[in-house]
Scaffold this motif. Sequence first.
Motif, PDB file in Angstrom:
ATOM      1  N   THR A   1      23.191 -26.957 -21.776  1.00 46.53           N
ATOM      2  CA  THR A   1      23.417 -26.495 -20.933  1.00 46.53           C
ATOM      3  C   THR A   1      22.745 -25.098 -20.460  1.00 46.53           C
ATOM      4  O   THR A   1      22.584 -24.623 -21.391  1.00 46.53           O
ATOM      5  N   ARG A   2      22.903 -25.035 -19.002  1.00 46.79           N
ATOM      6  CA  ARG A   2      22.846 -23.325 -18.754  1.00 46.79           C
ATOM      7  C   ARG A   2      23.817 -22.706 -18.893  1.00 46.79           C
ATOM      8  O   ARG A   2      23.643 -21.795 -19.438  1.00 46.79           O
ATOM      9  N   ASP A   3      25.002 -22.990 -18.786  1.00 48.77           N
ATOM     10  CA  ASP A   3      26.075 -22.182 -20.055  1.00 48.77           C
ATOM     11  C   ASP A   3      25.971 -21.939 -21.025  1.00 48.77           C
ATOM     12  O   ASP A   3      26.306 -20.642 -21.522  1.00 48.77           O
ATOM     13  N   GLU A   4      25.429 -23.143 -21.859  1.00 47.46           N
ATOM     14  CA  GLU A   4      25.806 -23.065 -23.576  1.00 47.46           C
ATOM     15  C   GLU A   4      24.400 -21.558 -23.876  1.00 47.46           C
ATOM     16  O   GLU A   4      24.507 -20.622 -24.475  1.00 47.46           O
ATOM     17  N   VAL A   5      22.962 -21.544 -22.788  1.00 48.20           N
ATOM     18  CA  VAL A   5      22.387 -20.343 -23.036  1.00 48.20           C
ATOM     19  C   VAL A   5      21.912 -19.200 -22.232  1.00 48.20           C
ATOM     20  O   VAL A   5      22.554 -18.619 -23.192  1.00 48.20           O
ATOM     21  N   LYS A   6      23.741 -19.007 -21.095  1.00 52.61           N
ATOM     22  CA  LYS A   6      23.841 -18.181 -21.218  1.00 52.61           C
ATOM     23  C   LYS A   6      24.824 -17.477 -21.893  1.00 52.61           C
ATOM     24  O   LYS A   6      24.609 -16.042 -22.729  1.00 52.61           O
ATOM     25  N   ALA A   7      25.776 -18.477 -22.251  1.00 47.87           N
ATOM     26  CA  ALA A   7      26.674 -17.435 -23.600  1.00 47.87           C
ATOM     27  C   ALA A   7      25.960 -17.194 -25.156  1.00 47.87           C
ATOM     28  O   ALA A   7      26.046 -16.096 -25.264  1.00 47.87           O
ATOM     29  N   LEU A   8      24.889 -18.139 -25.209  1.00 53.16           N
ATOM     30  CA  LEU A   8      24.507 -18.155 -26.784  1.00 53.16           C
ATOM     31  C   LEU A   8      23.585 -16.347 -26.094  1.00 53.16           C
ATOM     32  O   LEU A   8      22.911 -15.658 -27.191  1.00 53.16           O
ATOM     33  N   SER A   9      22.788 -15.838 -24.952  1.00 57.37           N
ATOM     34  CA  SER A   9      22.365 -15.294 -24.871  1.00 57.37           C
ATOM     35  C   SER A   9      22.973 -13.715 -24.524  1.00 57.37           C
ATOM     36  O   SER A   9      22.995 -12.674 -24.956  1.00 57.37           O
ATOM     37  N   THR A  10      24.537 -13.637 -24.329  1.00 52.08           N
ATOM     38  CA  THR A  10      25.688 -12.893 -24.631  1.00 52.08           C
ATOM     39  C   THR A  10      25.549 -12.547 -25.907  1.00 52.08           C
ATOM     40  O   THR A  10      25.564 -11.214 -26.080  1.00 52.08           O
ATOM     41  N   TRP A  11      25.952 -13.014 -26.512  1.00 50.80           N
ATOM     42  CA  TRP A  11      26.525 -13.116 -28.070  1.00 50.80           C
ATOM     43  C   TRP A  11      25.028 -11.874 -29.229  1.00 50.80           C
ATOM     44  O   TRP A  11      24.850 -11.622 -29.528  1.00 50.80           O
ATOM     45  N   MET A  12      23.971 -13.034 -28.384  1.00 51.60           N
ATOM     46  CA  MET A  12      22.294 -12.179 -28.952  1.00 51.60           C
ATOM     47  C   MET A  12      22.563 -10.680 -28.403  1.00 51.60           C
ATOM     48  O   MET A  12      22.256  -9.711 -29.281  1.00 51.60           O
ATOM     49  N   THR A  13      22.746 -10.283 -27.217  1.00 49.99           N
ATOM     50  CA  THR A  13      22.680  -8.796 -27.166  1.00 49.99           C
ATOM     51  C   THR A  13      23.711  -7.821 -27.465  1.00 49.99           C
ATOM     52  O   THR A  13      23.846  -6.957 -28.835  1.00 49.99           O
ATOM     53  N   PHE A  14      24.753  -8.517 -28.295  1.00 47.83           N
ATOM     54  CA  PHE A  14      25.430  -8.400 -29.564  1.00 47.83           C
ATOM     55  C   PHE A  14      25.510  -8.442 -31.165  1.00 47.83           C
ATOM     56  O   PHE A  14      26.155  -7.517 -31.952  1.00 47.83           O
ATOM     57  N   LYS A  15      24.850  -9.537 -30.985  1.00 48.08           N
ATOM     58  CA  LYS A  15      24.637  -9.190 -32.319  1.00 48.08           C
ATOM     59  C   LYS A  15      23.177  -7.949 -32.827  1.00 48.08           C
ATOM     60  O   LYS A  15      23.420  -7.526 -34.056  1.00 48.08           O
ATOM     61  N   CYS A  16      22.444  -8.224 -31.891  1.00 47.21           N
ATOM     62  CA  CYS A  16      21.816  -6.785 -31.786  1.00 47.21           C
ATOM     63  C   CYS A  16      22.037  -5.821 -31.851  1.00 47.21           C
ATOM     64  O   CYS A  16      21.707  -4.275 -32.767  1.00 47.21           O
ATOM     65  N   GLY A  17      23.217  -5.262 -30.858  1.00 48.78           N
ATOM     66  CA  GLY A  17      23.957  -4.555 -31.083  1.00 48.78           C
ATOM     67  C   GLY A  17      24.295  -3.446 -32.431  1.00 48.78           C
ATOM     68  O   GLY A  17      24.627  -2.942 -32.881  1.00 48.78           O
ATOM     69  N   VAL A  18      25.303  -4.409 -32.811  1.00 48.58           N
ATOM     70  CA  VAL A  18      25.999  -4.784 -34.371  1.00 48.58           C
ATOM     71  C   VAL A  18      25.010  -4.245 -35.242  1.00 48.58           C
ATOM     72  O   VAL A  18      25.510  -3.158 -36.127  1.00 48.58           O
ATOM     73  N   VAL A  19      23.852  -4.677 -35.133  1.00 46.72           N
ATOM     74  CA  VAL A  19      23.106  -4.055 -36.667  1.00 46.72           C
ATOM     75  C   VAL A  19      21.663  -3.085 -36.330  1.00 46.72           C
ATOM     76  O   VAL A  19      21.760  -2.257 -37.193  1.00 46.72           O
TER      77      VAL A  19
END
Length: 417
Positions: free
Chosen positions: A81-99
Amino acid sequence: MSEKTLNPFEIAQLQVKTACDKLGTEPAVYEILKNPARVLEVSIPVKMDDGSVKSFVGYRSQHNDAVGPYKGGIRFHQDVTRDEVKALSTWMTFKCGVVGIPYGGGKGGITVNPAELSKGELERLSRGFARAIAPIIGERKDIPAPDVNTNGQIMTWFVDEYERTTGRFEPGVFTGKPVEFYGSLARTEATGYGVAIMARDAAKKIGLPLEGAKVVIQGFGNVGSFAAHYITEMGAKIVAVGDHTACIVNDNGFDVKALMAYVKEHKAVKGFPGATKELDRSEVMGIECDILMPCALENQITSNNVNSIKAKIVSEGANGPTTPEADKVLSEKGIVVIPDILANAGGVTVSYFEWVQNLMRYSWSFDEVQEKQEKLMVKAFEEIWNLKEEHKVDMRTAAYMMSIKRIAVAMKLRGWY
Ligand code: NAD
């Protein structure tokens, strides 16, 4: 007790808000990060094998590009869904930031059950999606990758279609490609390898010797099997493995290579002759161990089973395996949880190395890639551990704080607030 089901995007926003509050960032930081910068919705008409035309809906969400181009997988699943994709993109910002890799978060998907498509239909759908998102992606703009139900073949169709559409040779526009076509060595092993390294470093911190340490793993697919392989190489033993069919046990430790070969052939752990006991799959979390590695699905450690967990360390290979309620309990019990955005960041880290190799038109050896991955993840682990100690928070909150700090600095310097 049943747990409230929050929409995934609401959960993501809540996590960002908590970390911003803990860090005491200016309100502008949350204001910018609470929504993706852009969400593209596309309709992809596909000529089906029977001559009819069927339209599929797809999305690409680009969350934040303050530190680098958007990065994140593309999922083919009927529940997208649109919301799932939006959530996953948010988590990716933080995953990239973590490393600390120079990317922002992105994610995409098509609402489709690919098992219902023929190979030709799947190829036409993939090519249609690549054409539809071509205007907003690029080697230096947004670099998608595989996710649930997408693979190296689909990435290769994406690259080919993108290059035909734009007229540019740009193999680095997608990662997760086959090694024979601009992919990277050590990518297949990367996520599981990272899950094992992170467990090793946490064990060192709490004075747990890895030699003979007991490990339980849920999920024995790509992530779980390589996590098992590498943690065994470090001296630990795998005493139980659960998957969708059963939970197999052997107190003396499994022969991981033999189990990998068995699962390759039977697609399940059930019936593995090296097991001394076979239990229901639901029992995996409660088995006595030092290290627990949930490497299957989201929402597996819940308020229903969290009190049965006896591990000292949980290294989250899967995305979102622990519910927020269960997370609180683990933290109160003093169990060290290495959060998914750090523990499973090996995948995106080696995707980053694939992209670097593509841009340089160069290939690194297997050992060179693993060495670079280890260096980067160990550094991230240390930074997050120190932040956790400094602020007296759990590792998950510390990981978000570390990421937001990096992104907030970039946004400030760019003059976004
Ligand atoms: P996979 O499909 O290779 O393996 C999934 C495993 O989970 C299988 O062993 C399957 O039997 C098991 N499983 C499925 N349903 C289950 C159930 N109900 N109970 C217990 N076990 C069940 O997938 P994967 O690539 O190993 O990914 C696993 C998790 O790791 C997912 O959450 C994924 O999003 C995450 N992840 C994967 C990567 C990667 O590089 N593959 C990177 C980051 C995060």
